[in-house]
Motif scaffolding. Sequence first.
Motif, PDB file in Angstrom:
ATOM      1  N   GLU A 218       0.835  -1.208   0.000  1.00 13.81           N
ATOM      2  CA  GLU A 218       0.000   0.000   0.000  1.00 13.81           C
ATOM      3  C   GLU A 218       0.872   1.261   0.000  1.00 13.81           C
ATOM      4  O   GLU A 218       0.585   2.232  -0.708  1.00 13.81           O
ATOM      5  CB  GLU A 218      -0.881  -0.043   1.271  1.00 13.81           C
ATOM      6  CG  GLU A 218      -1.749   1.151   1.519  1.00 13.81           C
ATOM      7  CD  GLU A 218      -2.986   1.190   0.636  1.00 13.81           C
ATOM      8  OE1 GLU A 218      -3.377   0.116   0.148  1.00 13.81           O
ATOM      9  OE2 GLU A 218      -3.518   2.292   0.421  1.00 13.81           O
ATOM     10  N   ALA A 219       1.988   1.224   0.774  1.00  6.14           N
ATOM     11  CA  ALA A 219       2.800   2.436   0.942  1.00  6.14           C
ATOM     12  C   ALA A 219       3.875   2.599  -0.123  1.00  6.14           C
ATOM     13  O   ALA A 219       4.311   3.732  -0.381  1.00  6.14           O
ATOM     14  CB  ALA A 219       3.464   2.405   2.322  1.00  6.14           C
ATOM     15  N   CYS A 220       4.312   1.507  -0.739  1.00  6.99           N
ATOM     16  CA  CYS A 220       5.465   1.587  -1.659  1.00  6.99           C
ATOM     17  C   CYS A 220       5.215   2.563  -2.803  1.00  6.99           C
ATOM     18  O   CYS A 220       4.256   2.414  -3.557  1.00  6.99           O
ATOM     19  CB  CYS A 220       5.775   0.202  -2.229  1.00  6.99           C
ATOM     20  SG  CYS A 220       7.067   0.249  -3.488  1.00  6.99           S
ATOM     21  N   PRO A 221       6.088   3.566  -2.947  1.00 12.22           N
ATOM     22  CA  PRO A 221       5.869   4.565  -4.002  1.00 12.22           C
ATOM     23  C   PRO A 221       6.253   4.071  -5.388  1.00 12.22           C
ATOM     24  O   PRO A 221       6.003   4.743  -6.380  1.00 12.22           O
ATOM     25  CB  PRO A 221       6.784   5.716  -3.574  1.00 12.22           C
ATOM     26  CG  PRO A 221       7.885   5.064  -2.812  1.00 12.22           C
ATOM     27  CD  PRO A 221       7.280   3.869  -2.141  1.00 12.22           C
ATOM     28  N   GLN A 222       6.865   2.890  -5.463  1.00  6.74           N
ATOM     29  CA  GLN A 222       7.362   2.401  -6.743  1.00  6.74           C
ATOM     30  C   GLN A 222       6.632   1.142  -7.241  1.00  6.74           C
ATOM     31  O   GLN A 222       7.089   0.497  -8.170  1.00  6.74           O
ATOM     32  CB  GLN A 222       8.871   2.092  -6.636  1.00  6.74           C
ATOM     33  CG  GLN A 222       9.744   3.306  -6.368  1.00  6.74           C
ATOM     34  CD  GLN A 222       9.714   4.287  -7.520  1.00  6.74           C
ATOM     35  OE1 GLN A 222       9.010   5.289  -7.472  1.00  6.74           O
ATOM     36  NE2 GLN A 222      10.441   3.996  -8.584  1.00  6.74           N
ATOM     37  N   ASN A 223       5.578   0.801  -6.587  1.00  7.28           N
ATOM     38  CA  ASN A 223       4.784  -0.355  -6.995  1.00  7.28           C
ATOM     39  C   ASN A 223       5.608  -1.662  -7.065  1.00  7.28           C
ATOM     40  O   ASN A 223       5.414  -2.472  -7.953  1.00  7.28           O
ATOM     41  CB  ASN A 223       4.119  -0.085  -8.357  1.00  7.28           C
ATOM     42  CG  ASN A 223       2.963  -1.032  -8.613  1.00  7.28           C
ATOM     43  OD1 ASN A 223       2.339  -1.527  -7.674  1.00  7.28           O
ATOM     44  ND2 ASN A 223       2.693  -1.323  -9.874  1.00  7.28           N
ATOM     45  N   VAL A 224       6.527  -1.803  -6.120  1.00  4.88           N
ATOM     46  CA  VAL A 224       7.336  -3.033  -6.074  1.00  4.88           C
ATOM     47  C   VAL A 224       6.479  -4.227  -5.625  1.00  4.88           C
ATOM     48  O   VAL A 224       6.777  -5.372  -5.962  1.00  4.88           O
ATOM     49  CB  VAL A 224       8.553  -2.823  -5.127  1.00  4.88           C
ATOM     50  CG1 VAL A 224       9.274  -4.127  -4.839  1.00  4.88           C
ATOM     51  CG2 VAL A 224       9.519  -1.818  -5.741  1.00  4.88           C
ATOM     52  N   GLN A 225       5.437  -3.947  -4.881  1.00  3.80           N
ATOM     53  CA  GLN A 225       4.510  -4.979  -4.389  1.00  3.80           C
ATOM     54  C   GLN A 225       5.210  -6.032  -3.532  1.00  3.80           C
ATOM     55  O   GLN A 225       5.168  -7.237  -3.826  1.00  3.80           O
ATOM     56  CB  GLN A 225       3.789  -5.647  -5.566  1.00  3.80           C
ATOM     57  CG  GLN A 225       3.009  -4.649  -6.405  1.00  3.80           C
ATOM     58  CD  GLN A 225       2.145  -5.295  -7.455  1.00  3.80           C
ATOM     59  OE1 GLN A 225       2.501  -6.333  -8.004  1.00  3.80           O
ATOM     60  NE2 GLN A 225       1.015  -4.692  -7.748  1.00  3.80           N
ATOM     61  N   PRO A 226       5.887  -5.584  -2.455  1.00  7.38           N
ATOM     62  CA  PRO A 226       6.604  -6.553  -1.607  1.00  7.38           C
ATOM     63  C   PRO A 226       5.683  -7.632  -1.032  1.00  7.38           C
ATOM     64  O   PRO A 226       6.087  -8.798  -0.953  1.00  7.38           O
ATOM     65  CB  PRO A 226       7.187  -5.685  -0.490  1.00  7.38           C
ATOM     66  CG  PRO A 226       7.120  -4.285  -0.972  1.00  7.38           C
ATOM     67  CD  PRO A 226       6.006  -4.204  -1.955  1.00  7.38           C
ATOM     68  N   ALA A 227       4.462  -7.271  -0.645  1.00 10.26           N
ATOM     69  CA  ALA A 227       3.581  -8.268  -0.019  1.00 10.26           C
ATOM     70  C   ALA A 227       3.278  -9.405  -0.987  1.00 10.26           C
ATOM     71  O   ALA A 227       3.304 -10.591  -0.601  1.00 10.26           O
ATOM     72  CB  ALA A 227       2.282  -7.603   0.437  1.00 10.26           C
ATOM     73  N   GLU A 228       3.014  -9.072  -2.234  1.00  4.34           N
ATOM     74  CA  GLU A 228       2.736 -10.103  -3.233  1.00  4.34           C
ATOM     75  C   GLU A 228       3.945 -11.033  -3.383  1.00  4.34           C
ATOM     76  O   GLU A 228       3.811 -12.249  -3.540  1.00  4.34           O
ATOM     77  CB  GLU A 228       2.428  -9.471  -4.595  1.00  4.34           C
ATOM     78  CG  GLU A 228       1.057  -8.835  -4.695  1.00  4.34           C
ATOM     79  CD  GLU A 228       0.974  -7.443  -4.108  1.00  4.34           C
ATOM     80  OE1 GLU A 228       1.879  -7.039  -3.338  1.00  4.34           O
ATOM     81  OE2 GLU A 228      -0.009  -6.742  -4.393  1.00  4.34           O
ATOM     82  N   LYS A 229       5.142 -10.461  -3.290  1.00  4.49           N
ATOM     83  CA  LYS A 229       6.355 -11.261  -3.463  1.00  4.49           C
ATOM     84  C   LYS A 229       6.614 -12.151  -2.239  1.00  4.49           C
ATOM     85  O   LYS A 229       7.115 -13.271  -2.373  1.00  4.49           O
ATOM     86  CB  LYS A 229       7.538 -10.342  -3.774  1.00  4.49           C
ATOM     87  CG  LYS A 229       7.350  -9.764  -5.167  1.00  4.49           C
ATOM     88  CD  LYS A 229       8.341  -8.745  -5.556  1.00  4.49           C
ATOM     89  CE  LYS A 229       7.982  -8.296  -6.976  1.00  4.49           C
ATOM     90  NZ  LYS A 229       8.795  -7.204  -7.452  1.00  4.49           N
TER      91      LYS A 229
END
Length: 248
Positions: A218-229
């Motif tokens: 939700e917070a990542c400004p770069q859309n890295v999507q850590p939770a999905e990973k």
Amino acid sequence: MSLNVTLKIFRSRPHQEQRYDTFNVTVPDAANVLDAIEQAWAHHDRELMFRHACHHASCGTCAVRINGREKLPCIAPVREYAGSEIKIEPLRNFPILGDLVVDVAGFFQKQQASGFIITRPTENELDGKPITYTDGLDPESVPSVPFNRFENCVECGICLSACPTMAADYKFFGPAGLAAIHDQYRKTSDTTERKKLLELADDEQGVWRCHSAWECTEACPQNVQPAEKIMALRKEITTQRFKTFFRR
Ligand code: SF4
């Protein structure tokens, strides 16, 4: 057109009581919050500590919390906060060095442990040899030297600040580090390396410590999507365990 802005900035120094200072600044209508912080520093208090570098969201250096949410102030338009005081605080879950500046050393150590290359090969080398421009070589004609970047992560630390698990346990590998492991795992076909990466993710401070709050994504400004990973790593670890079990 210009905007009058009131900033309420967290102040902290070793052995001093923490406080908030209020600064009234005037910035152009198109300014971002970082511009307002710089105005406060330039015109009101030269001892105000904050970090900044690129001013366009590619370095991640300036990350702070604005009105309680993790943001890159270099791309946070002041007009979005018009009419209200803007409260600016350092990232959570990091030691504070002073005011808005936090100690990111531990974060980078975790990134490095995950295989994310922090120190890039110099961009002044070509095929391992230094590039010299004294022989008439046109710098524009030099092919770009590949360097390692982990997806579009700018190493801002925002996901660690937003992560409730990090708040409870600083030893947790953290969203960015686990996302980096996922990225390295996806890139390599080396069986030994893949096994090593999965073991790292499967560590007691790895993917299973995540509470699935998804605040990092939700917070990542770069859309890295850590939770999905993190979820993808869990799935892969479980799949590999099943395969090992049924091979017995
Ligand atoms: S994953 Fe996103 S929030 Fe986390 S450090 Fe990288 S860019 Fe920042």
